[in-house]
Design a protein around this motif. Structure first.
Motif, PDB file in Angstrom:
ATOM      1  N   ALA A  68      54.334  53.336 -46.076  1.00 41.83           N
ATOM      2  CA  ALA A  68      55.343  52.471 -45.460  1.00 41.83           C
ATOM      3  C   ALA A  68      54.763  51.086 -45.185  1.00 41.83           C
ATOM      4  O   ALA A  68      55.413  50.071 -45.466  1.00 41.83           O
ATOM      5  N   THR A  69      53.546  51.031 -44.671  1.00 43.17           N
ATOM      6  CA  THR A  69      52.892  49.755 -44.399  1.00 43.17           C
ATOM      7  C   THR A  69      52.722  48.955 -45.687  1.00 43.17           C
ATOM      8  O   THR A  69      52.952  47.743 -45.721  1.00 43.17           O
ATOM      9  N   THR A  70      52.330  49.636 -46.746  1.00 42.04           N
ATOM     10  CA  THR A  70      52.139  48.973 -48.036  1.00 42.04           C
ATOM     11  C   THR A  70      53.453  48.411 -48.562  1.00 42.04           C
ATOM     12  O   THR A  70      53.507  47.269 -49.031  1.00 42.04           O
ATOM     13  N   LEU A  71      54.520  49.197 -48.487  1.00 38.17           N
ATOM     14  CA  LEU A  71      55.819  48.726 -48.955  1.00 38.17           C
ATOM     15  C   LEU A  71      56.318  47.535 -48.137  1.00 38.17           C
ATOM     16  O   LEU A  71      56.817  46.556 -48.692  1.00 38.17           O
ATOM     17  N   VAL A  72      56.172  47.606 -46.813  1.00 41.22           N
ATOM     18  CA  VAL A  72      56.590  46.487 -45.962  1.00 41.22           C
ATOM     19  C   VAL A  72      55.768  45.248 -46.302  1.00 41.22           C
ATOM     20  O   VAL A  72      56.309  44.142 -46.433  1.00 41.22           O
ATOM     21  N   SER A  73      54.471  45.409 -46.464  1.00 40.56           N
ATOM     22  CA  SER A  73      53.604  44.288 -46.813  1.00 40.56           C
ATOM     23  C   SER A  73      54.023  43.661 -48.142  1.00 40.56           C
ATOM     24  O   SER A  73      54.108  42.444 -48.269  1.00 40.56           O
ATOM     25  N   LEU A  74      54.309  44.493 -49.123  1.00 40.58           N
ATOM     26  CA  LEU A  74      54.725  44.001 -50.433  1.00 40.58           C
ATOM     27  C   LEU A  74      56.053  43.248 -50.354  1.00 40.58           C
ATOM     28  O   LEU A  74      56.184  42.145 -50.883  1.00 40.58           O
ATOM     29  N   MET A  75      57.011  43.824 -49.662  1.00 42.28           N
ATOM     30  CA  MET A  75      58.346  43.235 -49.623  1.00 42.28           C
ATOM     31  C   MET A  75      58.421  41.985 -48.747  1.00 42.28           C
ATOM     32  O   MET A  75      59.185  41.073 -49.015  1.00 42.28           O
ATOM     33  N   THR A  76      57.624  41.925 -47.678  1.00 44.17           N
ATOM     34  CA  THR A  76      57.669  40.778 -46.769  1.00 44.17           C
ATOM     35  C   THR A  76      56.578  39.752 -47.062  1.00 44.17           C
ATOM     36  O   THR A  76      56.556  38.693 -46.456  1.00 44.17           O
ATOM     37  N   ARG A  77      55.663  40.102 -47.950  1.00 38.39           N
ATOM     38  CA  ARG A  77      54.523  39.243 -48.306  1.00 38.39           C
ATOM     39  C   ARG A  77      53.618  38.956 -47.104  1.00 38.39           C
ATOM     40  O   ARG A  77      52.986  37.914 -47.007  1.00 38.39           O
ATOM     41  N   TYR A  78      53.601  39.898 -46.161  1.00 40.22           N
ATOM     42  CA  TYR A  78      52.714  39.794 -44.994  1.00 40.22           C
ATOM     43  C   TYR A  78      51.560  40.768 -45.207  1.00 40.22           C
ATOM     44  O   TYR A  78      51.773  41.981 -45.305  1.00 40.22           O
ATOM     45  N   ALA A  79      50.356  40.243 -45.288  1.00 42.58           N
ATOM     46  CA  ALA A  79      49.199  41.070 -45.620  1.00 42.58           C
ATOM     47  C   ALA A  79      48.702  41.928 -44.463  1.00 42.58           C
ATOM     48  O   ALA A  79      48.016  42.916 -44.681  1.00 42.58           O
ATOM     49  N   GLY A  80      49.022  41.578 -43.246  1.00 43.49           N
ATOM     50  CA  GLY A  80      48.503  42.347 -42.115  1.00 43.49           C
ATOM     51  C   GLY A  80      47.040  42.033 -41.885  1.00 43.49           C
ATOM     52  O   GLY A  80      46.498  41.071 -42.407  1.00 43.49           O
ATOM     53  N   SER A  81      46.386  42.869 -41.128  1.00 46.68           N
ATOM     54  CA  SER A  81      44.989  42.659 -40.762  1.00 46.68           C
ATOM     55  C   SER A  81      44.085  43.621 -41.520  1.00 46.68           C
ATOM     56  O   SER A  81      44.390  44.802 -41.658  1.00 46.68           O
ATOM     57  N   SER A  82      42.964  43.107 -41.989  1.00 46.73           N
ATOM     58  CA  SER A  82      41.989  43.980 -42.655  1.00 46.73           C
ATOM     59  C   SER A  82      41.087  44.669 -41.640  1.00 46.73           C
ATOM     60  O   SER A  82      40.206  45.430 -42.007  1.00 46.73           O
ATOM     61  N   ALA A  83      41.317  44.423 -40.357  1.00 50.09           N
ATOM     62  CA  ALA A  83      40.474  44.985 -39.306  1.00 50.09           C
ATOM     63  C   ALA A  83      40.957  46.345 -38.815  1.00 50.09           C
ATOM     64  O   ALA A  83      40.416  46.879 -37.863  1.00 50.09           O
ATOM     65  N   HIS A  84      41.982  46.891 -39.448  1.00 51.46           N
ATOM     66  CA  HIS A  84      42.466  48.193 -39.009  1.00 51.46           C
ATOM     67  C   HIS A  84      42.782  49.072 -40.213  1.00 51.46           C
ATOM     68  O   HIS A  84      42.904  48.606 -41.331  1.00 51.46           O
ATOM     69  N   GLY A  85      42.904  50.353 -39.965  1.00 48.93           N
ATOM     70  CA  GLY A  85      43.279  51.300 -41.005  1.00 48.93           C
ATOM     71  C   GLY A  85      44.489  52.091 -40.550  1.00 48.93           C
ATOM     72  O   GLY A  85      44.834  52.098 -39.372  1.00 48.93           O
TER      73      GLY A  85
END
Length: 98
Positions: A68-85
């Motif tokens: 879900a996080t990956t799909l949201v990131s792809l669709m919104t073009r928001y990469a999020g933080s690389s500091a969490h999993g």
């Protein structure tokens, strides 16, 4: 990619991973408006998720949140933080199971 609303899953995935992917897409689609997406954002797209052969096999539900996080990131073009999993399964209502 451009398409007609298709959803394809390939690679090293079993039944549980397929269910996780389907649940993630359903959750994103049902929350599209609150995510700033058009409600029918998949109308002109085909989505394809591929899990490479070198991926760690999963024997239980634990990928839904990540999908879900990956799909949201792809669709919104928001990469999020690389500091969490991410870890845990997502329900259709959006609850996270760990």
């Amino acid at each position: 990619m451009k398409g007609k609303g298709g959803f394809k899953m390939t690679g090293q995935i079993g039944e549980v991973m397929q269910e996780s992917m389907q649940a993630a897409l359903t959750w994103v689609r049902s929350n599209a408006a609150s995510l700033g997406l058009e409600e029918d954002f998949t109308k002109d797209l085909d989505l394809h998720i591929h899990v490479p052969a070198g991926a760690i096999p999963k024997d239980g539900p634990s990928a839904g949140v990540t999908m879900a996080t990956t799909l949201v990131s792809l669709m919104t073009r928001y990469a999020g933080s690389s500091a969490h999993g991410d870890d845990g399964e997502i329900t259709l209502s959006g609850n996270v199971l760990r």
